[in-house]
Design an enzyme around this catalytic site. Structure first.
Site, PDB file in Angstrom:
ATOM      1  N   ALA A  21       0.861  -1.358   0.030  1.00  0.00           N
ATOM      2  CA  ALA A  21      -0.080  -0.027   0.101  1.00  0.00           C
ATOM      3  C   ALA A  21       0.880   1.284  -0.206  1.00  0.00           C
ATOM      4  O   ALA A  21       0.223   2.207  -0.007  1.00  0.00           O
ATOM      5  CB  ALA A  21      -0.901   0.141   1.282  1.00  0.00           C
ATOM      6  N   ARG A  26      10.584   7.049  -4.537  1.00  0.00           N
ATOM      7  CA  ARG A  26      11.805   6.873  -4.980  1.00  0.00           C
ATOM      8  C   ARG A  26      12.003   6.427  -6.251  1.00  0.00           C
ATOM      9  O   ARG A  26      12.866   6.647  -7.147  1.00  0.00           O
ATOM     10  CB  ARG A  26      12.738   6.289  -4.135  1.00  0.00           C
ATOM     11  CG  ARG A  26      13.159   6.836  -2.806  1.00  0.00           C
ATOM     12  CD  ARG A  26      13.816   5.927  -1.582  1.00  0.00           C
ATOM     13  NE  ARG A  26      12.783   5.237  -1.101  1.00  0.00           N
ATOM     14  CZ  ARG A  26      12.852   4.563  -0.010  1.00  0.00           C
ATOM     15  NH1 ARG A  26      14.255   3.945   0.446  1.00  0.00           N
ATOM     16  NH2 ARG A  26      11.945   3.646   0.568  1.00  0.00           N
ATOM     17  N   GLY A  88       2.789   4.014   7.595  1.00  0.00           N
ATOM     18  CA  GLY A  88       3.801   3.262   7.773  1.00  0.00           C
ATOM     19  C   GLY A  88       3.445   1.881   7.846  1.00  0.00           C
ATOM     20  O   GLY A  88       2.370   1.391   7.656  1.00  0.00           O
ATOM     21  N   THR A  89       4.501   0.768   7.850  1.00  0.00           N
ATOM     22  CA  THR A  89       4.423  -0.533   7.792  1.00  0.00           C
ATOM     23  C   THR A  89       3.836  -0.980   9.107  1.00  0.00           C
ATOM     24  O   THR A  89       3.069  -1.819   9.046  1.00  0.00           O
ATOM     25  CB  THR A  89       5.864  -1.156   7.653  1.00  0.00           C
ATOM     26  OG1 THR A  89       6.718  -0.236   8.518  1.00  0.00           O
ATOM     27  CG2 THR A  89       6.485  -0.897   6.176  1.00  0.00           C
ATOM     28  N   ASN A 237      13.677   0.019  -4.225  1.00  0.00           N
ATOM     29  CA  ASN A 237      13.335   1.237  -4.040  1.00  0.00           C
ATOM     30  C   ASN A 237      13.524   2.262  -5.319  1.00  0.00           C
ATOM     31  O   ASN A 237      12.452   3.229  -5.239  1.00  0.00           O
ATOM     32  CB  ASN A 237      13.740   1.944  -2.780  1.00  0.00           C
ATOM     33  CG  ASN A 237      13.615   1.038  -1.535  1.00  0.00           C
ATOM     34  OD1 ASN A 237      12.455   0.680  -1.328  1.00  0.00           O
ATOM     35  ND2 ASN A 237      14.489   0.561  -0.562  1.00  0.00           N
ATOM     36  N   ASN A 386      -0.580 -18.341 -53.320  1.00  0.00           N
ATOM     37  CA  ASN A 386       0.675 -17.337 -53.530  1.00  0.00           C
ATOM     38  C   ASN A 386       0.163 -16.047 -53.333  1.00  0.00           C
ATOM     39  O   ASN A 386      -0.462 -15.295 -54.381  1.00  0.00           O
ATOM     40  CB  ASN A 386       1.436 -17.595 -54.573  1.00  0.00           C
ATOM     41  CG  ASN A 386       2.776 -16.950 -54.571  1.00  0.00           C
ATOM     42  OD1 ASN A 386       3.687 -17.605 -54.070  1.00  0.00           O
ATOM     43  ND2 ASN A 386       2.787 -15.746 -55.115  1.00  0.00           N
TER      44      ASN A 386
HETATM   45  C1  UD1 Z   1      11.446  -0.959   5.481  1.00  0.00           C
HETATM   46  C2  UD1 Z   1      11.829  -1.216   6.783  1.00  0.00           C
HETATM   47  C3  UD1 Z   1      13.063  -1.307   6.883  1.00  0.00           C
HETATM   48  C4  UD1 Z   1      13.882  -2.457   6.152  1.00  0.00           C
HETATM   49  C5  UD1 Z   1      13.119  -2.354   4.553  1.00  0.00           C
HETATM   50  C6  UD1 Z   1      13.337  -3.631   4.197  1.00  0.00           C
HETATM   51  C7  UD1 Z   1      10.021  -0.217   8.103  1.00  0.00           C
HETATM   52  C8  UD1 Z   1       9.662   1.048   8.949  1.00  0.00           C
HETATM   53  N1  UD1 Z   1      11.215  -0.211   7.621  1.00  0.00           N
HETATM   54  O1  UD1 Z   1      11.850   0.246   5.000  1.00  0.00           O
HETATM   55  O2  UD1 Z   1      13.736  -1.592   8.123  1.00  0.00           O
HETATM   56  O3  UD1 Z   1      15.082  -2.485   6.049  1.00  0.00           O
HETATM   57  O4  UD1 Z   1      11.756  -2.202   4.640  1.00  0.00           O
HETATM   58  O5  UD1 Z   1      13.040  -3.617   2.374  1.00  0.00           O
HETATM   59  O6  UD1 Z   1       9.368  -1.188   8.123  1.00  0.00           O
HETATM   60  N2  UD1 Z   1       3.835  -0.152   3.023  1.00  0.00           N
HETATM   61  C9  UD1 Z   1       2.463  -0.162   3.185  1.00  0.00           C
HETATM   62  N3  UD1 Z   1       2.133   0.967   3.745  1.00  0.00           N
HETATM   63  C10 UD1 Z   1       2.698   2.027   4.452  1.00  0.00           C
HETATM   64  C11 UD1 Z   1       4.015   1.755   4.274  1.00  0.00           C
HETATM   65  C12 UD1 Z   1       4.798   0.903   3.362  1.00  0.00           C
HETATM   66  O7  UD1 Z   1       1.992  -0.811   2.593  1.00  0.00           O
HETATM   67  O8  UD1 Z   1       2.052   2.864   5.131  1.00  0.00           O
HETATM   68  C13 UD1 Z   1       4.501  -1.102   2.082  1.00  0.00           C
HETATM   69  C14 UD1 Z   1       5.321  -0.731   0.756  1.00  0.00           C
HETATM   70  O9  UD1 Z   1       4.419  -0.653  -0.364  1.00  0.00           O
HETATM   71  C15 UD1 Z   1       6.346  -1.589   0.650  1.00  0.00           C
HETATM   72  C16 UD1 Z   1       6.628  -2.141   2.190  1.00  0.00           C
HETATM   73  O10 UD1 Z   1       5.415  -1.819   2.809  1.00  0.00           O
HETATM   74  O11 UD1 Z   1       6.220  -2.756  -0.099  1.00  0.00           O
HETATM   75  C17 UD1 Z   1       7.890  -1.519   2.705  1.00  0.00           C
HETATM   76  O12 UD1 Z   1       7.818  -0.168   2.741  1.00  0.00           O
HETATM   77  P1  UD1 Z   1       8.840   1.023   2.165  1.00  0.00           P
HETATM   78  O13 UD1 Z   1       8.364   2.393   2.132  1.00  0.00           O
HETATM   79  O14 UD1 Z   1       9.535   0.490   0.863  1.00  0.00           O
HETATM   80  O15 UD1 Z   1      10.015   0.718   3.445  1.00  0.00           O
HETATM   81  P2  UD1 Z   1      11.407   1.003   3.471  1.00  0.00           P
HETATM   82  O16 UD1 Z   1      11.798   2.512   3.669  1.00  0.00           O
HETATM   83  O17 UD1 Z   1      12.247   0.099   2.416  1.00  0.00           O
HETATM   84 CA    CA Z   2      11.381  -0.941   0.739  1.00  0.00          CA
END
Ligand code: UD1
Ligand code: CA
Length: 457
Positions: A21, A26, A88-89, A237, A386
Site C-alpha cells: 500500500a 523513490r 507506515g508499515t 526502492n 501465393n
Molecule cells: C522497510 C523497513 C526497513 C527495512 C526495509 C526492507 C520499516 C519502518 N522499515 O523500509 O527496516 O530495511 O523495509 O526492504 O518497516 N507499505 C505499506 N504501507 C505503508 C508503508 C509501506 O503498505 O504505509 C509497504 C510498501 O508498499 C512496501 C513495504 O511496505 O512494499 C515497505 O515499505 P517501504 O516504504 O519500501 O519501506 P522501507 O523504507 O524500504
Molecule cells: Ca522498501
C-alpha cells in the site's frame, strides 16, 4: 512453469501478509511502485508467488486505493485488506489484521517490494521462529550498500534487540551493515497486542513495524535473526534496484530453461516471462522477448530481434526478427525477417510469411506464401495460395472493417489491391497492379483497374 514453484513441502496454518500500500516515491513514477511489472508480473505478485510456493494458506495482500487493481491479477483466493493512507508499515499490518481469517495463529509479513524473495527463505524463517519459541523472528543480511535499510542491532547472543531506521540512525549506527530484510514470522496473538501499543515516530509520523523488535526484546524474548543472502532479500526502492531485480529474475528463469534443454545464444539479452513454456531443443538468438501465455514447440528457432506475445508457435518453425501477438502458428512455418503478425491470426502448417508482411485477424491455410510487403487484414486464405509482393487488402472503408476470402491455389500478381468485402474463387489469378472491386470467379484471370476478367473461368 515458475522457477519458484519448486522447493520444500508447503507449510500450513501460516498466512503471508504482503504489504503493498506504499507509494514508492523513490521510483519517480506516476504508477505506484508495487504495480511495476518485472518480466510481465507486477512486483508485489512475485512476492505472492513466493508465498504460494511456501505456504498452503492463501496470501493476504494489503493494498491502498491506488494499488487495489493488484488483487484482480493475483491468484484466485488471494485475500485482501485496505490501508487508506500510507501511515507506515506498522499501520499497514494493523489494517491487514482486520481481514485475517480467524483460526490463523501465525503470520509471515513480507514487503511487496522484494520480488526476488525465495520460498525457501519464507519456510526457513517460520521454522526459525517455531524452534526459538519467540513471538517474532526476522530475516536480515549484510548489505554491500546498507543505505535506506533499517539497521539490526544484536545482543551478545546474536538476537535482535532493536531496528533503527536509516533516518533515525546515528552516524555510528549507519555504519552497521546488518540490515532488516522486511521479512518477519510472527505469532498472531502477540502481534495484535504489540501493534496496538506502537506509537508513531516523532520524526516521520509513521508507525514503524520494526519497533516490534524492541518490544519483544523488552519482554525478554528477543527475536532470532535468520541471516540470508542480499540477492534474494534486496528491496526495490529506485530504478537502479528495479533494473537489477529484473536482471536477476531473468537469470533465474533462463537458468531453468537452459537446464531443460532450451538453447540461448545470449541469455543476458533473452527475456522470457514466467508464463511462457518452451519445449526442449528450441534455439533462441539474442535480443528476443517472449511474453504472456506463449508456447514454443520443439526445434523452432527464434532469431534475433523477435518479440512474441500471447501466441502459440508450433514445432520446427523459424521466426526471424518479427513481432507476433495473440496468434497461432502451426508447425514448419517461417516468418520474417521483419513481419508483423497482429492479434487474431492463424497460420497453417508449412506457410511462409515474408519480409515486411503485416497480417491482422487473418487465417492462412497450409502452405500459403505471403512473401513480400503485403497487408492482409480480416482475410481468409485457402491452401497453397501465393500472395504476390505488395498485395494489399483494403479492408477499411473509413467506417467499417470488411472481410476478404481468398480460395485455395489462388495467385495474386504483384501490387494487387483487393477492395473488401469480396471473394476470390479457388485457382483464380490477378495480373500485376490489378485493383479488384468485385468477386472473382473460380479459375478466372482478372487484370487492370478496375479489374476485368480476361481469361480462365
Ligand atoms: C522497510 C523497513 C526497513 C527495512 C526495509 C526492507 C520499516 C519502518 N522499515 O523500509 O527496516 O530495511 O523495509 O526492504 O518497516 N507499505 C505499506 N504501507 C505503508 C508503508 C509501506 O503498505 O504505509 C509497504 C510498501 O508498499 C512496501 C513495504 O511496505 O512494499 C515497505 O515499505 P517501504 O516504504 O519500501 O519501506 P522501507 O523504507 O524500504
Ligand atoms: Ca522498501
Amino acid at each position: 512453469m515458475t522457477p519458484s514453484s519448486t522447493g520444500p513441502e508447503r507449510l500450513s496454518g501460516v498466512t503471508a501478509i504482503i504489504l503493498a500500500a506504499g507509494v514508492g516515491s523513490r521510483m519517480h513514477a506516476a504508477q505506484p511502485k508495487v504495480l511495476h511489472p518485472l518480466l510481465g508480473r507486477p512486483m508485489a505478485l512475485w512476492v505472492v508467488e513466493a508465498a504460494r510456493s511456501a505456504l498452503n494458506d492463501p496470501a493476504l495482500l494489503l493494498l491502498s486505493p491506488a494499488t487495489a487493481s493488484l488483487h484482480a491479477l493475483a491468484p484466485v483466493g488471494t485475500l485482501r485488506a485496505e490501508q487508506l493512507q500510507p501511515r507506515g508499515t506498522g499501520d499497514a499490518v494493523r489494517c491487514a489484521l482486520l481481514a485475517l481469517p480467524a483460526g490463523v495463529s501465525e503470520v509471515l509479513i513480507a514487503c511487496g517490494d522484494t520480488p526476488l524473495l525465495e520460498p525457501s527463505s519464507i519456510s526457513a524463517l517460520i521454522a526459525t521462529r517455531r524452534a526459538a519459541r519467540t513471538p517474532i523472528a526476522l530475516s536480515a543480511f549484510h548489505a554491500d550498500d546498507p543505505t535506506g535499510y533499517g539497521r539490526v542491532e544484536l545482543n551478545n547472543e546474536g538476537r535482535a534487540v532493536r531496528i533503527v531506521e536509516e533516518r533515525d540512525a546515528t552516524e555510528e549506527g549507519r555504519a552497521n551493515d546488518l540490515v532488516n530484510a522486511g521479512l518477519y514470522a510472527v505469532e498472531r496473538a502477540w502481534l495484535e497486542v504489540a501493534l496496538s501499543a506502537l506509537s508513531p515516530s516523532t520524526e516521520s509520523g509513521e508507525i514503524y513495524l520494526t519497533d516490534l523488535v524492541a518490544r519483544a526484546a523488552e519482554e525478554g524474548k528477543p527475536a532470532p535473526v535468520l541471516l540470508g543472502s542480499g540477492v534474494d532479500l534486496e528491496g526495490v526502492n529506485d530504478r537502479r534496484q528495479f533494473a537489477d531485480a529484473s536482471a536477476a529474475l531473468r537469470e533465474r528463469i533462463n537458468a531453468a530453461h537452459l537446464e531443460r534443454g532450451v538453447g540461448m545464444m545470449d541469455p543476458t539479452t533473452t527475456w522470457i516471462e514466467p508464463t511462457v513454456s518452451i519445449a526442449a531443443d528450441v534455439m533462441i538468438e539474442p535480443n528476443v522477448m517472449l511474453s504472456g501465455n506463449t508456447s514454443i514447440g520443439a526445434r523452432t528457432r527464434i532469431e534475433a530481434g523477435s518479440r512474441i506475445r500471447e501466441s502459440e508457435i508450433g514445432e520446427g518453425c523459424t521466426i526471424r526478427a518479427s513481432d507476433i501477438d495473440s496468434s497461432r502458428i502451426a508447425n514448419g512455418v517461417d516468418v520474417g525477417p521483419f513481419a508483423h503478425v497482429r492479434p487474431g491470426c492463424t497460420i497453417g502448417a508449412g506457410s511462409h510469411v515474408g519480409n515486411f508482411a503485416e497480417l491482422k485477424a487473418t487465417t492462412l491455410a497450409a502452405k500459403v506464401k505471403v512473401g513480400h510487403h503485403s497487408y492482409l487484414g480480416d482475410t481468409i486464405v485457402g491452401e497453397a495460395s501465393n500472395i504476390g509482393a505488395g498485395t494489399i487488402t483494403a479492408n477499411y472503408d473509413g467506417e467499417k472493417k470488411h472481410a476478404t476470402k481468398i480460395g485455395a491455389g489462388v495467385f495474386t500478381g504483384v501490387g494487387t489491391l483487393i477492395v473488401a468485402p469480396l471473394t476470390m474463387g479457388d485457382r483464380s489469378k490477378t495480373g500485376a497492379g490489378a485493383v479488384v472491386l468485385k468477386d472473382v470467379p473460380a479459375g478466372a484471370l482478372v487484370v487492370g483497374v478496375p479489374a476485368r476478367t480476361v481469361g480462365g473461368a
